[in-house]
Write a protein that holds these residues in place. Sequence first.
Motif, PDB file in Angstrom:
ATOM      1  N   SER A 172      15.503  13.653 101.041  1.00  0.00           N
ATOM      2  CA  SER A 172      15.859  14.829 100.250  1.00  0.00           C
ATOM      3  C   SER A 172      14.681  15.361  99.441  1.00  0.00           C
ATOM      4  O   SER A 172      14.356  16.550  99.496  1.00  0.00           O
ATOM      5  N   VAL A 173      14.033  14.493  98.686  1.00  0.00           N
ATOM      6  CA  VAL A 173      12.928  14.955  97.842  1.00  0.00           C
ATOM      7  C   VAL A 173      11.710  15.326  98.681  1.00  0.00           C
ATOM      8  O   VAL A 173      10.982  16.272  98.347  1.00  0.00           O
ATOM      9  N   ILE A 174      11.494  14.637  99.805  1.00  0.00           N
ATOM     10  CA  ILE A 174      10.351  14.962 100.668  1.00  0.00           C
ATOM     11  C   ILE A 174      10.502  16.358 101.269  1.00  0.00           C
ATOM     12  O   ILE A 174       9.605  17.202 101.173  1.00  0.00           O
ATOM     13  N   ILE A 200       5.871  25.494  99.913  1.00  0.00           N
ATOM     14  CA  ILE A 200       5.699  26.711 100.728  1.00  0.00           C
ATOM     15  C   ILE A 200       6.194  27.927  99.953  1.00  0.00           C
ATOM     16  O   ILE A 200       5.514  28.952  99.855  1.00  0.00           O
ATOM     17  N   GLY A 201       7.384  27.791  99.397  1.00  0.00           N
ATOM     18  CA  GLY A 201       8.017  28.916  98.705  1.00  0.00           C
ATOM     19  C   GLY A 201       7.236  29.426  97.518  1.00  0.00           C
ATOM     20  O   GLY A 201       7.123  30.635  97.304  1.00  0.00           O
ATOM     21  N   MET A 202       6.676  28.507  96.732  1.00  0.00           N
ATOM     22  CA  MET A 202       6.009  28.990  95.519  1.00  0.00           C
ATOM     23  C   MET A 202       4.699  29.710  95.842  1.00  0.00           C
ATOM     24  O   MET A 202       4.272  30.595  95.097  1.00  0.00           O
ATOM     25  N   GLN A 203       4.075  29.373  96.975  1.00  0.00           N
ATOM     26  CA  GLN A 203       2.862  30.103  97.357  1.00  0.00           C
ATOM     27  C   GLN A 203       3.193  31.477  97.922  1.00  0.00           C
ATOM     28  O   GLN A 203       2.452  32.441  97.695  1.00  0.00           O
ATOM     29  N   LEU A 204       4.296  31.587  98.652  1.00  0.00           N
ATOM     30  CA  LEU A 204       4.696  32.891  99.190  1.00  0.00           C
ATOM     31  C   LEU A 204       5.323  33.767  98.108  1.00  0.00           C
ATOM     32  O   LEU A 204       5.131  34.983  98.092  1.00  0.00           O
ATOM     33  N   GLY A 205       6.080  33.149  97.214  1.00  0.00           N
ATOM     34  CA  GLY A 205       6.695  33.902  96.122  1.00  0.00           C
ATOM     35  C   GLY A 205       5.734  34.200  94.993  1.00  0.00           C
ATOM     36  O   GLY A 205       6.072  34.936  94.059  1.00  0.00           O
ATOM     37  N   ASN A 206       4.534  33.613  95.062  1.00  0.00           N
ATOM     38  CA  ASN A 206       3.487  33.848  94.061  1.00  0.00           C
ATOM     39  C   ASN A 206       3.902  33.376  92.677  1.00  0.00           C
ATOM     40  O   ASN A 206       3.522  33.958  91.666  1.00  0.00           O
ATOM     41  N   GLY A 263       3.065  21.334 101.255  1.00  0.00           N
ATOM     42  CA  GLY A 263       3.732  22.604 101.531  1.00  0.00           C
ATOM     43  C   GLY A 263       2.866  23.787 101.135  1.00  0.00           C
ATOM     44  O   GLY A 263       2.794  24.798 101.844  1.00  0.00           O
ATOM     45  N   SER A 264       2.177  23.654  99.999  1.00  0.00           N
ATOM     46  CA  SER A 264       1.271  24.710  99.543  1.00  0.00           C
ATOM     47  C   SER A 264       0.132  24.912 100.533  1.00  0.00           C
ATOM     48  O   SER A 264      -0.280  26.048 100.808  1.00  0.00           O
ATOM     49  N   LEU A 265      -0.385  23.808 101.068  1.00  0.00           N
ATOM     50  CA  LEU A 265      -1.485  23.886 102.021  1.00  0.00           C
ATOM     51  C   LEU A 265      -1.084  24.685 103.253  1.00  0.00           C
ATOM     52  O   LEU A 265      -1.852  25.533 103.746  1.00  0.00           O
ATOM     53  N   LEU A 266       0.125  24.470 103.744  1.00  0.00           N
ATOM     54  CA  LEU A 266       0.623  25.236 104.886  1.00  0.00           C
ATOM     55  C   LEU A 266       0.812  26.706 104.525  1.00  0.00           C
ATOM     56  O   LEU A 266       0.410  27.608 105.284  1.00  0.00           O
ATOM     57  N   ALA A 267       1.409  26.956 103.364  1.00  0.00           N
ATOM     58  CA  ALA A 267       1.703  28.334 102.963  1.00  0.00           C
ATOM     59  C   ALA A 267       0.448  29.152 102.716  1.00  0.00           C
ATOM     60  O   ALA A 267       0.424  30.366 102.953  1.00  0.00           O
ATOM     61  N   ILE A 268      -0.611  28.496 102.246  1.00  0.00           N
ATOM     62  CA  ILE A 268      -1.869  29.202 101.999  1.00  0.00           C
ATOM     63  C   ILE A 268      -2.389  29.846 103.284  1.00  0.00           C
ATOM     64  O   ILE A 268      -2.965  30.940 103.262  1.00  0.00           O
ATOM     65  N   LYS A 269      -2.165  29.175 104.406  1.00  0.00           N
ATOM     66  CA  LYS A 269      -2.570  29.732 105.705  1.00  0.00           C
ATOM     67  C   LYS A 269      -1.763  30.981 106.062  1.00  0.00           C
ATOM     68  O   LYS A 269      -2.231  31.851 106.793  1.00  0.00           O
TER      69      LYS A 269
END
Length: 394
Positions: free
Chosen positions: A104-106, A114-120, A371-377
Amino acid sequence: MQTRPFFLGVGLFIILLIISQFIAGTQMALLSGLGLLLGFTLFHARFGFTSAFRRLLTVGNGEAIRAHMVMLAVAVTLFAPILHFGVGFFGESPTGFVSPVGTSVIVGSFLFGIGMQLGNGCASGTLFSLGSGRSSMIIVLISFIIGSVFGAWHFEFWTETMPNWEGISLATHTGLGYFGAWTLQMLIFAFIFVLTYVISKRKKAPKMAPLPTATGIKRVIRGSWPILIAAVLLAVLNAATLMLRGQPWGITGAFALWGSKIAQFIGIDVASWGYWQGARASSLDQSIFFDSTSVMNFGLIIGAFMATTAGGLFSFKKKIPLKLILASVIGGLLMGYGARLAFGCNIGAYFGGIASFSVHGWIWMIFALLGSLLAIKCRPFFGLQNPKKEDTFC
């Protein structure tokens, strides 16, 4: 100073204070004040979690991550005696955020990253940016709430059906005790602090851009605050929250409540969901002003609004590019869903979890970074810029 908007903010806070006092009592009124101070602090230092991860992962700038470590170091130093001795007000017996570890936490923290990088913006970033007038954050918040409802709907599957284990407190489940757990975490904070410094030096990372500010005593109200000062203040305010409401600072539980109440109003039987069983059940039938997280969120938004208008920086753009709208929707949905699965966001799971000596807080940090690393791309596809090595500031 934008005088009229500033005093509008003062008026809104007075209304919040009166309603909180009238409906839920002095304890809730004081929590609304803590929310106000948190919003003020977050905006004045532009204290970010999303941007901190992004700067580190793209150009190696670890200034904000080091501020996180200072914040966490002060927080665990304050939390340890509070939790050990049970220091609380209004009859509260403080308990930290120690949540289960596992699937769950993973999954939840990875989606949140991912979401916080796309949502800025993260959970706290969404609220203080909304208060400061960033129009896209309205879309992020609405999507965040919707995602939280779906997360609450699926909560039982992720926590009961998928593999998970009981929460682990470094202080009470390992034999270390609070002093031993405090020592261990302080060593980890120091290691990360030094590691990010070395990375920044080797990559010759651009520095964080200076913020507009005032001088002298005016800086307290109208100028920017040093990020390390804000880090200490956030830790102190979180410790005060722990003593005042019996739990650390949280944000996203309120989003699930707001969205579920709306869903219930239109006829969806949310009360039958596993998430709304037990202690949470009564929240669906009570006023949201009985929910301390909601009240603190309202205070945070108002505090950020007052801080913005005090500095003359409030502006609201009506036109939002289509790509930014799409990124905001996707980012908000992923953050809302991920926060429910991960038992919190950057505040409740990362900040509150680690400050409470919970292993799940560290797991959250690791997978939110991934997740951030993926979203940055993916950010350039939505017209969102990432820091570059050749930038003077990032």
